[in-house]
Design a protein around this motif. Structure first.
Motif, PDB file in Angstrom:
ATOM      1  N   ALA A 191       0.792  -1.229   0.000  1.00 46.86           N
ATOM      2  CA  ALA A 191       0.000   0.000   0.000  1.00 46.86           C
ATOM      3  C   ALA A 191       0.824   1.279   0.000  1.00 46.86           C
ATOM      4  O   ALA A 191       0.266   2.355   0.150  1.00 46.86           O
ATOM      5  CB  ALA A 191      -0.937   0.012   1.211  1.00 46.86           C
ATOM      6  N   MET A 192       2.146   1.188  -0.179  1.00 40.02           N
ATOM      7  CA  MET A 192       2.965   2.390  -0.157  1.00 40.02           C
ATOM      8  C   MET A 192       4.119   2.271  -1.143  1.00 40.02           C
ATOM      9  O   MET A 192       4.738   1.216  -1.252  1.00 40.02           O
ATOM     10  CB  MET A 192       3.537   2.629   1.250  1.00 40.02           C
ATOM     11  N   HIS A 193       4.380   3.356  -1.868  1.00 44.76           N
ATOM     12  CA  HIS A 193       5.572   3.439  -2.710  1.00 44.76           C
ATOM     13  C   HIS A 193       6.310   4.721  -2.348  1.00 44.76           C
ATOM     14  O   HIS A 193       5.710   5.767  -2.159  1.00 44.76           O
ATOM     15  CB  HIS A 193       5.232   3.458  -4.199  1.00 44.76           C
ATOM     16  N   ALA A 194       7.642   4.604  -2.247  1.00 44.50           N
ATOM     17  CA  ALA A 194       8.458   5.756  -1.849  1.00 44.50           C
ATOM     18  C   ALA A 194       9.419   6.147  -2.964  1.00 44.50           C
ATOM     19  O   ALA A 194       9.985   5.281  -3.642  1.00 44.50           O
ATOM     20  CB  ALA A 194       9.245   5.430  -0.586  1.00 44.50           C
ATOM     21  N   THR A 195       9.578   7.442  -3.149  1.00 48.59           N
ATOM     22  CA  THR A 195      10.630   7.995  -4.000  1.00 48.59           C
ATOM     23  C   THR A 195      11.579   8.764  -3.101  1.00 48.59           C
ATOM     24  O   THR A 195      11.189   9.749  -2.486  1.00 48.59           O
ATOM     25  CB  THR A 195      10.062   8.914  -5.090  1.00 48.59           C
ATOM     26  N   CYS A 196      12.813   8.274  -2.988  1.00 50.40           N
ATOM     27  CA  CYS A 196      13.794   8.838  -2.069  1.00 50.40           C
ATOM     28  C   CYS A 196      14.955   9.434  -2.862  1.00 50.40           C
ATOM     29  O   CYS A 196      15.458   8.797  -3.789  1.00 50.40           O
ATOM     30  CB  CYS A 196      14.319   7.766  -1.120  1.00 50.40           C
ATOM     31  N   ILE A 197      15.366  10.628  -2.485  1.00 48.99           N
ATOM     32  CA  ILE A 197      16.417  11.341  -3.210  1.00 48.99           C
ATOM     33  C   ILE A 197      17.444  11.844  -2.207  1.00 48.99           C
ATOM     34  O   ILE A 197      17.083  12.318  -1.130  1.00 48.99           O
ATOM     35  CB  ILE A 197      15.828  12.541  -3.983  1.00 48.99           C
ATOM     36  N   ASP A 198      18.716  11.744  -2.550  1.00 46.78           N
ATOM     37  CA  ASP A 198      19.747  12.362  -1.721  1.00 46.78           C
ATOM     38  C   ASP A 198      20.971  12.648  -2.578  1.00 46.78           C
ATOM     39  O   ASP A 198      21.257  11.925  -3.544  1.00 46.78           O
ATOM     40  CB  ASP A 198      20.144  11.480  -0.548  1.00 46.78           C
ATOM     41  N   ILE A 199      21.681  13.689  -2.200  1.00 45.83           N
ATOM     42  CA  ILE A 199      22.858  14.114  -2.945  1.00 45.83           C
ATOM     43  C   ILE A 199      24.102  13.336  -2.522  1.00 45.83           C
ATOM     44  O   ILE A 199      25.107  13.316  -3.232  1.00 45.83           O
ATOM     45  CB  ILE A 199      23.069  15.633  -2.743  1.00 45.83           C
ATOM     46  N   ASP A 200      24.022  12.677  -1.371  1.00 43.96           N
ATOM     47  CA  ASP A 200      25.137  11.916  -0.809  1.00 43.96           C
ATOM     48  C   ASP A 200      25.001  10.448  -1.198  1.00 43.96           C
ATOM     49  O   ASP A 200      23.999   9.802  -0.865  1.00 43.96           O
ATOM     50  CB  ASP A 200      25.152  12.068   0.707  1.00 43.96           C
ATOM     51  N   VAL A 220      15.107   4.797  -5.320  1.00 39.57           N
ATOM     52  CA  VAL A 220      16.074   5.596  -4.557  1.00 39.57           C
ATOM     53  C   VAL A 220      17.012   6.258  -5.559  1.00 39.57           C
ATOM     54  O   VAL A 220      17.697   5.578  -6.327  1.00 39.57           O
ATOM     55  CB  VAL A 220      16.873   4.725  -3.568  1.00 39.57           C
ATOM     56  N   VAL A 221      17.018   7.580  -5.554  1.00 40.43           N
ATOM     57  CA  VAL A 221      17.730   8.355  -6.566  1.00 40.43           C
ATOM     58  C   VAL A 221      18.946   9.044  -5.960  1.00 40.43           C
ATOM     59  O   VAL A 221      18.816   9.763  -4.958  1.00 40.43           O
ATOM     60  CB  VAL A 221      16.804   9.421  -7.201  1.00 40.43           C
ATOM     61  N   HIS A 222      20.099   8.833  -6.569  1.00 37.14           N
ATOM     62  CA  HIS A 222      21.273   9.630  -6.227  1.00 37.14           C
ATOM     63  C   HIS A 222      21.205  10.867  -7.107  1.00 37.14           C
ATOM     64  O   HIS A 222      21.504  10.827  -8.299  1.00 37.14           O
ATOM     65  CB  HIS A 222      22.565   8.843  -6.507  1.00 37.14           C
ATOM     66  N   GLY A 223      20.769  11.964  -6.520  1.00 39.63           N
ATOM     67  CA  GLY A 223      20.546  13.160  -7.323  1.00 39.63           C
ATOM     68  C   GLY A 223      20.318  14.377  -6.452  1.00 39.63           C
ATOM     69  O   GLY A 223      20.425  14.331  -5.227  1.00 39.63           O
ATOM     70  N   ASN A 224      19.988  15.471  -7.109  1.00 40.23           N
ATOM     71  CA  ASN A 224      19.764  16.748  -6.449  1.00 40.23           C
ATOM     72  C   ASN A 224      18.306  17.136  -6.640  1.00 40.23           C
ATOM     73  O   ASN A 224      17.867  17.393  -7.764  1.00 40.23           O
ATOM     74  CB  ASN A 224      20.697  17.811  -7.040  1.00 40.23           C
ATOM     75  N   ALA A 225      17.569  17.194  -5.548  1.00 41.89           N
ATOM     76  CA  ALA A 225      16.143  17.502  -5.630  1.00 41.89           C
ATOM     77  C   ALA A 225      15.877  18.940  -6.037  1.00 41.89           C
ATOM     78  O   ALA A 225      14.763  19.272  -6.452  1.00 41.89           O
ATOM     79  CB  ALA A 225      15.462  17.217  -4.294  1.00 41.89           C
ATOM     80  N   LEU A 226      16.875  19.809  -5.946  1.00 42.54           N
ATOM     81  CA  LEU A 226      16.700  21.206  -6.332  1.00 42.54           C
ATOM     82  C   LEU A 226      16.991  21.422  -7.810  1.00 42.54           C
ATOM     83  O   LEU A 226      16.233  22.092  -8.516  1.00 42.54           O
ATOM     84  CB  LEU A 226      17.602  22.105  -5.477  1.00 42.54           C
ATOM     85  N   SER A 227      18.105  20.863  -8.284  1.00 48.69           N
ATOM     86  CA  SER A 227      18.486  21.056  -9.692  1.00 48.69           C
ATOM     87  C   SER A 227      17.923  19.975 -10.600  1.00 48.69           C
ATOM     88  O   SER A 227      18.023  20.082 -11.824  1.00 48.69           O
ATOM     89  CB  SER A 227      20.010  21.079  -9.827  1.00 48.69           C
TER      90      SER A 227
END
Length: 341
Positions: A191-200, A220-227
Motif C-alpha cells: 500500500a505504499m511506494h516511496a521515491t527517495c532522493i539524496d545528494i550523498d 532511490v535516486v542519487h541526485g539533487n532535488a533542487l536542480s
C-alpha cells in the motif's frame, strides 16, 4: 544528536546484532578509515541486492563491486557479508516484535528503526561541516504518525499511497511511514511506494539497503532535488518484483486524465440537480463501465503531456525523467509490467 548522545542511545536501544555489527566495523580501524569502511559496506550491500534483481545495470555494478573489494585483504573482505548478515538479523528481530500484541490486543508500535542511520551517527561519521544530521527515529515516527493520519480510506480508494523524501538520509522517515502504516493495520509492502532522493551517495546506499531488507517498494535516486540532476537510480526488489514501474505510470496517467475530464463533468452534474458531487468518484465509477478504462494510448499521452507541467509532484517529475531517459528498454521492463497479471 552528538556522538556521545548517539553512543548512549545505542547502548540503551541497540539489539545484539546491531552491537556486533558495530564491533565488526570498528575492527577495520587499524588499517582503514571508519567512514570509508562504512561507505564501502553499505555500497557493497546495495550492489549485491541490486544485482540480484536489476539486470539492466548488472555489468556496471558488478565492476564497481570488484573495484571496492580490491581495496581490502581477503580476511577483511570476508567480514562484509558477515556485517550484512548481522544487519539482516537486526531487522528480523525488530520485525518479530511487530507480530506481538499488547494486553489490549493492539499491535506493538515502534518495532522498526533506522538501524544504519543510528549506527552512522553513533560512529561519528556525520558531516558536520555540511550540516548533515539524521533525525532520531523516535522523532521521525512521531512526525509520520501526525502526517499520515488515517490513510486507510486513501489506500482503499486509490490502491496505494505515495511517499516522497527529497533529502532521505538513511531512509528513516520512510521507515517511520511504513511503521505507522503497520500500526494502522495496513501492509506497507502493498500500500505504499516511496521515491527517495539524496545528494550523498552513502545516504542513497543506506536507504536502498534498509528499504530493500524491509521490502518497501521504492525508487532511490542519487541526485539533487533542487536542480533535478540524476547520477544514479536504485530500484528496490519490491519495486521491480511488484511491477511498480507500470503501477506508477498508470496512476499518473489516470490522475491527469481524471483532472482533465472532471471539470467538464461538473457543470453537467449541477445542471441535473446533483450537488456536492465527488468528480473523482464519478470518474472512477464510470471508468469501470465505459470506454474510458480502455482509452487509446495516444489520447492518454496527449492529456499527460498537456497537464504534466504544472501538476506533477517532485516524485512524479523524477519518475518521468527516469522513465524517459536514455536507458534502453530491456526485457526486464516488460517482465516488470507482466508481474501485475
Amino acid at each position: 544528536m552528538s556522538k556521545k548522545s548517539a553512543q548512549r542511545k545505542h547502548d540503551l536501544t541497540a539489539d545484539s546484532a546491531q552491537k556486533e555489527l558495530v564491533k565488526l566495523i570498528q575492527s577495520f580501524s587499524h588499517g582503514h578509515r571508519l567512514h570509508a569502511v562504512f561507505s564501502d559496506f553499505v555500497e557493497l550491500s546495495a550492489l549485491a541486492i541490486s544485482n540480484s534483481v536489476d539486470r539492466a545495470q548488472f555489468e556496471t555494478r558488478e565492476k564497481r563491486y570488484l573495484d571496492i573489494v580490491g581495496k581490502y585483504k581477503r580476511d577483511e573482505v570476508d567480514r562484509f557479508p558477515q556485517m550484512l548478515g548481522l544487519l539482516v538479523e537486526s531487522f528480523e528481530q525488530r520485525v518479530a516484535v511487530l507480530g506481538k500484541q499488547t494486553s489490549d490486543g493492539l499491535p506493538v508500535s515502534g518495532g522498526l528503526t533506522d538501524v544504519l542511520g543510528e549506527t552512522y551517527m553513533m560512529l561519528g561519521l556525520g558531516n558536520d561541516r555540511t550540516g548533515q544530521f539524521f533525525t532520531p527515529y523516535s522523532v521521525s515516527r512521531m512526525m509520520s504518525m501526525m502526517v499520515m493520519g488515517d490513510v486507510g480510506a486513501e489506500v482503499a480508494r486509490r490502491g496505494f499511497i505515495r511517499v516522497s523524501e527529497p533529502a532521505c538520509g538513511a531512509g528513516g522517515m520512510v521507515i517511520a511511514a511504513a511503521d505507522s502504516l503497520l500500526a494502522a493495520g495496513t501492509n506497507y509492502q502493498q500500500a505504499m511506494h516511496a521515491t527517495c532522493i539524496d545528494i550523498d551517495a552513502c545516504c542513497v546506499h543506506m536507504t536502498y539497503v534498509q528499504l530493500s531488507l524491509l521490502h518497501v517498494p521504492a525508487t532511490v535516486v542519487h541526485g539533487n532535488a533542487l536542480s533535478m540532476e540524476v547520477w544514479g537510480t536504485w530500484y528496490t526488489p519490491a519495486h521491480i518484483l511488484g511491477g511498480w514501474t507500470f503501477k506508477l505510470r498508470r496512476r499518473l496517467e489516470a490522475d491527469l486524465l481524471r483532472e482533465a475530464v472532471a471539470p467538464e463533468r461538473q457543470p453537467v452534474a449541477e445542471a441535473a440537480g446533483t450537488h456536492k458531487i465527488d468528480a473523482e468518484a464519478t470518474f472512477a465509477a464510470e471508468a469501470e463501465t465505459s470506454d474510458v478504462a480502455v482509452l487509446e494510448r495516444d489520447l492518454v499521452t496527449a492529456v499527460v503531456e498537456r497537464s504534466a507541467g504544472d501538476r506533477m509532484s517532485l516524485a512524479d517529475l523524477f519518475e518521468q525523467s527516469l522513465a524517459s531517459g536514455t536507458r534502453e528498454r530491456t526485457v526486464f521492463d516488460t517482465i516488470d509490467q507482466l508481474t501485475l497479471f
